[in-house]
Design a protein around this motif. Sequence first.
Motif, mmCIF file in Angstrom:
data_model
loop_
_atom_site.group_PDB
_atom_site.id
_atom_site.type_symbol
_atom_site.label_atom_id
_atom_site.label_comp_id
_atom_site.label_asym_id
_atom_site.label_seq_id
_atom_site.Cartn_x
_atom_site.Cartn_y
_atom_site.Cartn_z
ATOM 1 N N GLY A 270 0.631 -1.308 -0.077
ATOM 2 C CA GLY A 270 -0.299 0.192 0.518
ATOM 3 C C GLY A 270 1.036 1.391 -0.135
ATOM 4 N N ARG A 271 -0.181 2.456 0.013
ATOM 5 C CA ARG A 271 0.520 3.690 -0.212
ATOM 6 C C ARG A 271 0.617 4.462 0.573
ATOM 7 N NH1 ARG A 271 -2.052 2.184 -4.856
ATOM 8 N NH2 ARG A 271 -3.155 3.041 -4.485
ATOM 9 N N THR A 272 0.188 4.217 1.887
ATOM 10 C CA THR A 272 0.094 4.791 3.151
ATOM 11 C C THR A 272 0.157 4.163 4.813
ATOM 12 O OG1 THR A 272 -2.429 4.076 2.440
ATOM 13 C CG2 THR A 272 -1.804 6.144 1.889
ATOM 14 N N PHE A 273 0.806 2.960 4.222
ATOM 15 C CA PHE A 273 1.786 3.028 5.313
ATOM 16 C C PHE A 273 1.443 3.907 6.557
ATOM 17 C CE2 PHE A 273 4.861 0.639 8.566
ATOM 18 C CZ PHE A 273 4.399 0.372 9.049
ATOM 19 N N SER A 274 2.519 5.037 6.390
ATOM 20 C CA SER A 274 2.556 6.203 7.589
ATOM 21 C C SER A 274 1.288 6.121 8.761
ATOM 22 C CB SER A 274 3.452 6.729 7.047
ATOM 23 O OG SER A 274 2.953 7.790 6.408
ATOM 24 N N SER A 275 0.135 5.859 7.651
ATOM 25 C CA SER A 275 -1.170 6.723 8.035
ATOM 26 C C SER A 275 -1.717 5.997 9.129
ATOM 27 C CB SER A 275 -2.183 6.852 6.382
ATOM 28 O OG SER A 275 -1.976 7.939 5.501
ATOM 29 N N TYR A 276 -1.409 4.364 9.116
ATOM 30 C CA TYR A 276 -1.659 3.796 9.978
ATOM 31 C C TYR A 276 -1.116 4.014 11.778
ATOM 32 C CZ TYR A 276 -4.429 2.721 5.875
ATOM 33 O OH TYR A 276 -5.028 2.474 4.582
ATOM 34 N N HIS A 277 -1.598 3.621 12.642
ATOM 35 C CA HIS A 277 -0.898 2.795 13.589
ATOM 36 C C HIS A 277 -1.104 1.617 13.987
ATOM 37 C CE1 HIS A 277 -5.037 4.156 15.269
ATOM 38 N NE2 HIS A 277 -5.020 2.576 16.227
ATOM 39 N N MET A 278 0.186 0.575 14.189
ATOM 40 C CA MET A 278 -0.097 -0.877 14.207
ATOM 41 C C MET A 278 0.223 -1.282 15.620
ATOM 42 S SD MET A 278 0.459 -1.030 10.471
ATOM 43 C CE MET A 278 0.880 -2.714 10.843
ATOM 44 N N ALA A 279 -0.092 -2.597 15.464
ATOM 45 C CA ALA A 279 0.325 -3.793 16.875
ATOM 46 C C ALA A 279 0.349 -4.937 16.244
ATOM 47 C CB ALA A 279 -0.939 -3.281 17.457
ATOM 48 N N TRP A 280 0.757 -5.840 17.473
ATOM 49 C CA TRP A 280 1.111 -7.344 17.478
ATOM 50 C C TRP A 280 0.138 -7.839 18.559
ATOM 51 C CZ3 TRP A 280 3.523 -9.856 14.284
ATOM 52 C CH2 TRP A 280 5.204 -9.251 13.181
ATOM 53 N N PHE A 281 -0.922 -8.807 18.285
ATOM 54 C CA PHE A 281 -1.246 -9.363 18.903
ATOM 55 C C PHE A 281 -1.750 -10.845 18.981
ATOM 56 C CE2 PHE A 281 -4.093 -5.506 18.167
ATOM 57 C CZ PHE A 281 -4.948 -5.334 19.170
ATOM 58 N N ARG A 282 -1.725 -11.646 20.241
ATOM 59 C CA ARG A 282 -1.423 -12.604 19.794
ATOM 60 C C ARG A 282 -2.537 -13.624 20.757
ATOM 61 N NH1 ARG A 282 3.599 -13.504 24.483
ATOM 62 N NH2 ARG A 282 1.703 -12.973 26.122
ATOM 63 N N GLN A 283 -2.349 -14.723 19.790
ATOM 64 C CA GLN A 283 -3.378 -15.866 20.387
ATOM 65 C C GLN A 283 -3.041 -16.882 20.630
ATOM 66 O OE1 GLN A 283 -6.751 -15.791 18.367
ATOM 67 N NE2 GLN A 283 -8.290 -16.400 19.203
ATOM 68 N N ALA A 284 -3.717 -17.582 21.910
ATOM 69 C CA ALA A 284 -2.408 -19.301 22.796
ATOM 70 C C ALA A 284 -3.749 -19.937 22.287
ATOM 71 C CB ALA A 284 -2.294 -19.510 23.659
ATOM 72 N N PRO A 285 -3.867 -21.339 21.875
ATOM 73 C CA PRO A 285 -4.529 -22.244 21.515
ATOM 74 C C PRO A 285 -5.640 -22.113 22.815
ATOM 75 C CG PRO A 285 -2.964 -23.165 20.899
ATOM 76 C CD PRO A 285 -2.333 -22.474 21.504
ATOM 77 N N GLY A 286 -6.945 -22.373 22.751
ATOM 78 C CA GLY A 286 -7.967 -21.630 23.869
ATOM 79 C C GLY A 286 -8.559 -21.044 24.150
ATOM 80 N N ASN A 287 -7.266 -19.997 23.822
ATOM 81 C CA ASN A 287 -7.001 -18.792 24.941
ATOM 82 C C ASN A 287 -7.702 -17.562 24.100
ATOM 83 O OD1 ASN A 287 -6.257 -19.685 26.570
ATOM 84 N ND2 ASN A 287 -3.913 -19.035 26.133
ATOM 85 N N GLU A 288 -8.252 -16.051 24.542
ATOM 86 C CA GLU A 288 -8.735 -14.747 23.510
ATOM 87 C C GLU A 288 -6.892 -14.230 23.066
ATOM 88 O OE1 GLU A 288 -12.594 -15.260 24.510
ATOM 89 O OE2 GLU A 288 -11.148 -13.496 23.541
ATOM 90 N N ARG A 289 -7.523 -14.030 21.860
ATOM 91 C CA ARG A 289 -6.601 -12.329 21.253
ATOM 92 C C ARG A 289 -6.346 -11.433 22.798
ATOM 93 N NH1 ARG A 289 -6.567 -12.115 15.093
ATOM 94 N NH2 ARG A 289 -7.227 -14.562 15.460
ATOM 95 N N GLU A 290 -5.127 -11.702 22.415
ATOM 96 C CA GLU A 290 -4.701 -9.893 23.168
ATOM 97 C C GLU A 290 -3.267 -9.496 22.120
ATOM 98 O OE1 GLU A 290 -3.007 -12.453 26.503
ATOM 99 O OE2 GLU A 290 -1.418 -13.337 26.014
#
Length: 124
Positions: A26-46
Motif C-alpha cells: 500500500g501507499r499510505t503505511f505511515s497513515s496507520y498505527h500498528m500493533a501486534w496481537f497474539r492468541q494461544a490455543p483456547g485463549n482470547e486474542r490479546e
Amino acid sequence: QVQLVESGGGLVQAGGSLRLSCAASGRTFSSYHMAWFRQAPGNEREIVAAISQSGGNTYYADSVKGRFTISRDNAKNTVYLQMNSLKPEDTAVYYCAASYKRYLSTVTTEYHYWGQGTQVHVSS
C-alpha cells in the motif's frame, strides 16, 4: 487499504530471542498505527504491543514489558517486534494489525487489517 504479511516466527528455547517482521503493501503505511496481537490455543486474542504512526508512542502489555520492543520503519513499510528472554507462556500465533483510527488503540475490534499470523513456539 493495506495488506500485511508476518514473518520470523519459529521454534526457540526459553531465554532465546526472535524478531518478527510485518511487511505492508500500500501507499499510505505511515497513515496507520500498528500493533501486534497474539492468541494461544483456547485463549482470547490479546494485545502485545502497539505503535503510533510516527513511532513516537508505544504500548506494551505488562506480560512483555521490558522484554519486547516494537518499532517501525515507514520507509520500508515494515513493523517489527523484537522478542528477548522468551518464555513458554509466549507460545502463540502472533498477528500484525493496522488501524486507521487517529489514536493508539489496544482493542482488537478497532484494528481494520490483519495478517495471517506467524507461529511462535517457545520450549521449556
